[in-house]
Write an enzyme that holds these catalytic residues in place. Structure first.
Site, short mmCIF file in Angstrom:
data_model
loop_
_atom_site.label_atom_id
_atom_site.label_comp_id
_atom_site.label_asym_id
_atom_site.label_seq_id
_atom_site.Cartn_x
_atom_site.Cartn_y
_atom_site.Cartn_z
N CYS A 93 -1.49 0.90 7.13
CA CYS A 93 -2.93 0.64 7.24
C CYS A 93 -3.33 -0.65 6.50
CB CYS A 93 -3.75 1.81 6.70
SG CYS A 93 -3.56 3.35 7.63
N ARG A 94 -3.43 -0.56 5.19
CA ARG A 94 -3.99 -1.65 4.40
C ARG A 94 -3.07 -2.85 4.25
NH1 ARG A 94 -5.30 1.85 -0.75
NH2 ARG A 94 -3.35 2.78 -0.02
N SER A 95 -1.82 -2.62 3.85
CA SER A 95 -0.95 -3.78 3.59
C SER A 95 -0.58 -4.55 4.86
CB SER A 95 0.27 -3.39 2.77
OG SER A 95 1.05 -2.41 3.39
N ASN B 107 2.42 1.55 4.18
CA ASN B 107 2.62 0.30 4.92
C ASN B 107 2.27 0.43 6.40
OD1 ASN B 107 5.30 -2.01 5.68
ND2 ASN B 107 3.27 -2.53 5.01
N ASP C 60 -8.10 3.83 1.12
CA ASP C 60 -7.11 4.06 2.16
C ASP C 60 -7.77 4.61 3.42
OD1 ASP C 60 -4.91 4.64 3.72
OD2 ASP C 60 -3.78 5.57 2.08
N CYS D 239 0.86 -1.18 0.00
CA CYS D 239 0.00 0.00 0.00
C CYS D 239 0.90 1.23 0.00
CB CYS D 239 -0.99 -0.01 1.16
SG CYS D 239 -0.30 0.25 2.81
#
Length: 160
Positions: free
Chosen positions: A13-15, A11, A123, A8
């Site tokens: 939040c999402r990933s 690195n 995001d 993401c």
């Protein structure tokens, strides 16, 4: 060993959420010894930082460990080290491709989910909607795991 990298923007939040969710799925199915998972960010703003508190809160609520997760930046070497480099959105996909050619299969996490029109995971750093992101990440990770199991002929070995 099959290697999967989630990517993401920063690195945090999402990933890392996808990394933790996917790792948890692998452990539940007894496949953790056959597939390794990591995450990285396009940018280096948060290198060394733990995941965002919103990501940590959702993972804790779901009983998914987040131990040892620290942000790192994507490098060109990752494109040869991993079998799958999985972007969270189109912008991340573009950032990955800017690094050069890849031996890895590069795709968006939701590309494998047929019943979604929008293939981008939003995001939550900007939207604050970590619940929506968790639902999308879980759906995408489940489909990715099914795909990898089919492609590599991995059979589920339930843990005792």
């Amino acid at each position: 060993m099959i290697r999967v990298l989630f990517v993401c923007l920063g690195n945090i939040c999402r990933s890392p959420m996808a990394e933790a969710v996917f790792r948890h799925m692998l452990e539940e199915k007894g496949l953790a010894d056959q597939v390794t998972v990591d995450s990285a960010g396009i940018g280096g703003w948060h290198v060394g930082d733990p995941p965002h508190r919103g990501t940590l809160a959702v993972l804790a609520r779901e009983g998914i460990p987040a131990d040892g997760l620290r942000a790192r930046q994507l490098s060109p070497a990752d494109l040869d080290k991993f079998d799958y480099v999985v972007a969270m959105d189109e912008e991340n996909l573009t950032g990955i491709r800017r690094l050069g050619q890849s031996r890895a299969r590069v795709l968006r996490l939701l590309d494998l989910v047929d019943d979604l029109d929008d293939k981008n995971v939003p995001d939550p750093y900007y939207t604050g909607n970590f619940e929506q992101v968790y639902a999308l990440v879980t759906k995408g990770c489940g489909r990715l795991l099914e795909h990898i199991q089919q492609e590599y002929g991995l059979s589920v070995r339930r843990q005792a």
